[in-house]
Design an enzyme around this catalytic site. Structure first.
Site: not given
Length: 241
Positions: A100-101, A118
């Site tokens: 994520h991200d 992440g």
């Protein structure tokens, strides 16, 4: 071409000339650029493996001409950034993970089983050897070469080779720079900057000040200074002898 054995969400946005092979999975809120190829069993856009994710609307955005090989996974963002971004012309080999991200630039090679936690950032033309593990919030600079099987817990500044355990500065990536058309003068500038950072008696702050004071301004000099000064995790150290 989309295989009838693949799943592509009706909410996904696909560019032109995209190939989705059998058993690949393209979830909601995915933007996939032109000429991308997603190989069998790859998963793009699933919800993140992050406990702070509460179902908010987030995205996975992938640029043109990317190749996502077998069983690779690229997850959506969280409220932190709202999106996971993969730029153009990237090769993400089999069993890689982009969490994520994360934000990836262009022309990056992630070799097999590379795992990004992440909010990792990777700049253009980085090459990451197979089986590399990258800690969350870490940044990897442009034109970097990282040895396979590495554990990346510190930022890796641009233009260098990082190798050994613990991961350390192992010289500049002169072969890669030559292949990409860097001039001898540009490569010399990079070598001199890292000589001061890694091979002098100066601490990092002193070395950056000396680089700025004694070396003519250039894109390469300024990129090194900016990257190191902005590092919040600290940069990899020199190889212990």
């Amino acid at each position: 071409m989309i295989s009838p054995l693949a799943y592509v969400s009706p909410k996904a946005q696909l560019g032109k000339n995209v190939t989705i092979d059998a058993f690949a999975y393209i979830d909601d809120n995915v933007i996939l650029g032109d000429n991308c190829h997603v190989f069998p069993n790859a998963v793009v856009g699933c919800i993140p493996q992050d406990l702070k994710f509460k179902g908010e609307e987030t995205w996975t955005i992938i640029g043109d001409n990317c190749v996502i090989r077998e069983c690779a996974t690229i997850h959506r963002g969280t409220a932190s950034r709202g999106k996971t971004v993969v730029g153009k012309n990237n090769l993400i080999m089999a069993y890689c993970h982009v969490a994520h991200d994360c934000v990836l630039g262009n022309n990056i090679i992630m070799s097999n089983v590379t795992q990004l936690a992440g909010e990792v950032e990777i700049d253009d033309f980085a090459v990451i050897g197979g089986g590399t593990l990258v800690h969350q919030f870490t940044r990897i600079g442009a034109h970097v070469m990282i040895q396979g099987g590495s554990k990346v817990g510190k930022d890796v500044p641009p233009y260098i080779i990082a190798a050994r355990e613990p991961l350390s500065f192992y010289g500049i990536n002169s072969v890669g720079l030559n292949r990409r058309g860097f001039t001898p003068e540009q490569i010399h500038t990079i070598q001199e900057a890292y000589r001061l950072i890694y091979q002098s008696d100066l601490n990092t702050t002193q070395a950056l000040d000396k680089i700025e004071a004694t070396m003519p301004a250039s894109a390469e000099r300024d990129q090194i200074i900016s990257f190191v000064r902005q590092s919040t995790r600290g940069i990899v150290k020199t190889l212990e002898k």
